[in-house]
Design an enzyme around this catalytic site. Structure first.
Site, short mmCIF file in Angstrom:
data_model
loop_
_atom_site.label_atom_id
_atom_site.label_comp_id
_atom_site.label_asym_id
_atom_site.label_seq_id
_atom_site.Cartn_x
_atom_site.Cartn_y
_atom_site.Cartn_z
N GLU A 1 -9.62 -1.76 5.35
CA GLU A 1 -10.24 -1.45 6.64
C GLU A 1 -11.53 -2.25 6.82
O GLU A 1 -12.05 -2.82 5.84
CB GLU A 1 -10.53 0.06 6.69
CG GLU A 1 -9.28 0.95 6.64
CD GLU A 1 -8.49 0.97 7.96
OE1 GLU A 1 -8.55 0.00 8.73
OE2 GLU A 1 -7.80 1.99 8.19
N ASP B 1 0.82 -1.20 0.00
CA ASP B 1 0.00 0.00 0.00
C ASP B 1 0.86 1.26 0.00
O ASP B 1 2.09 1.19 0.20
CB ASP B 1 -0.94 0.00 1.22
CG ASP B 1 -0.30 -0.59 2.48
OD1 ASP B 1 0.95 -0.56 2.57
OD2 ASP B 1 -1.02 -1.08 3.34
N HIS C 1 -7.40 -4.68 10.03
CA HIS C 1 -7.08 -4.53 8.61
C HIS C 1 -5.82 -5.31 8.24
O HIS C 1 -4.92 -5.48 9.07
CB HIS C 1 -6.95 -3.05 8.19
CG HIS C 1 -5.79 -2.31 8.76
ND1 HIS C 1 -5.91 -1.09 9.40
CD2 HIS C 1 -4.45 -2.58 8.78
CE1 HIS C 1 -4.72 -0.66 9.77
NE2 HIS C 1 -3.82 -1.55 9.40
N ASP D 1 -7.44 -2.70 14.26
CA ASP D 1 -8.86 -2.84 13.88
C ASP D 1 -9.07 -4.03 12.93
O ASP D 1 -10.16 -4.20 12.38
CB ASP D 1 -9.37 -1.54 13.24
CG ASP D 1 -8.69 -1.21 11.91
OD1 ASP D 1 -7.84 -1.99 11.42
OD2 ASP D 1 -9.02 -0.14 11.33
#
Ligand code: F6R
Length: 261
Positions: free
Chosen positions: A143, A67, A138, A136
């Site tokens: 996400e 990313d 990801h 979280d």
């Protein structure tokens, strides 16, 4: 999915580096998928140490990053391309022209995303993908709520991810870009072997979901339960929420040496 609970970061570094070393011995032009952030650093440090000791030659490999932030100028110290060059590819002697990242500074981001997918395919796909996991849940920057069938695209980062990553932006969460270009979950699922590293208590809940939770876009990493070859390298703190930790330890302790990860 194989879970290895390690006593120290050095063990994580050694096991991750062993996977890459074994691959490169048989395939010097291997394609590595590389994550940025803190989690894979023990693996990168060990790989660089082996290169410097003359035990490993990574000069033939290509890398594909997961990313990149949107909107950071090229060469920005917190850009993921800068980071992967600093932490791994430059010290490991991997030539910059074979270090690939999504182009977060492109004018036409959807075109850049499509081009990135094509470049991965043209390289023959990823042999080993190193991953971290967000608190979280990801993986890459997929996400919660990400399509399990997603490909490289633009995503909006959650507030929590921006707060987690503020440490790379002088502690200022508002300085963390709001958007990124990220490989999708389906892109990651095409890697032939996935090695995920998680350390620290902040990852315990996400790891418990990843390994033992129901497969759901709410915890995007859970898609890896459908992957045929995933190795999860944890420290004790990140493993704290696992209900079957005793079984994973026993399976690892009794694994024949020749099998590797
Ligand atoms: C980074 C990436 C992210 C990180 C994750 C964990 O390229 O794709 O998914 O792996 O945010 O970050 P760290 O390891 O810094 O806790």
């Amino acid at each position: 999915m194989e879970v290895v609970i390690c006593r120290a970061e050095e063990e994580i570094g050694r096991l991750g580096a062993d996977v890459v070393s074994r691959l490169v011995r048989t395939r010097p032009e291997a394609v590595l998928g590389v994550a940025t952030g803190s989690s894979p650093r023990p693996v990168y440090a060990e790989l660089v140490a082996r290169v410097r000791a003359g035990e490993l030659d990574l000069s033939g490999v290509s890398t594909f990053s997961l990313d990149e932030y949107v909107g950071l100028p090229e060469g920005h110290p917190a850009s993921y391309r800068t980071e992967i060059r600093r932490e791994l590819t430059d010290p490991a002697g991997i030539p910059p022209e074979r270090v690939h990242s999504p182009q977060g500074s492109a004018g036409d981001l959807p075109a850049a995303a499509r081009a990135y997918e094509k470049r991965i395919a043209a390289a023959g796909g990823v042999d080993v993908q190193l991953l971290g996991i967000g608190s979280d849940g990801h993986i890459a920057f997929n996400e919660p709520g990400s399509s399990l069938a997603s490909r490289t695209r633009i995503k909006t980062l959650t507030r929590r991810t921006r707060e987690d990553n503020a440490r790379f932006f002088d502690g200022d969460a508002d300085a963390v870009p709001t958007h990124c270009l990220t490989q999708g979950l389906a892109t990651i699922m095409q890697a032939r072997h996935v090695v995920l590293v998680a350390t620290g208590e902040g990852k315990a809940r996400a790891v418990a979901q990843l390994v033992e939770g129901a497969v759901s876009a709410r915890w995007p990493g859970t898609v890896l339960q459908w992957h045929p070859h995933v190795s999860v390298l944890l420290d004790e703190a990140a493993a704290a929420g696992l209900g079957l930790a005793g079984y994973y330890r026993e399976a690892w302790a009794n694994k024949p040496d020749w099998q590797g990860l």
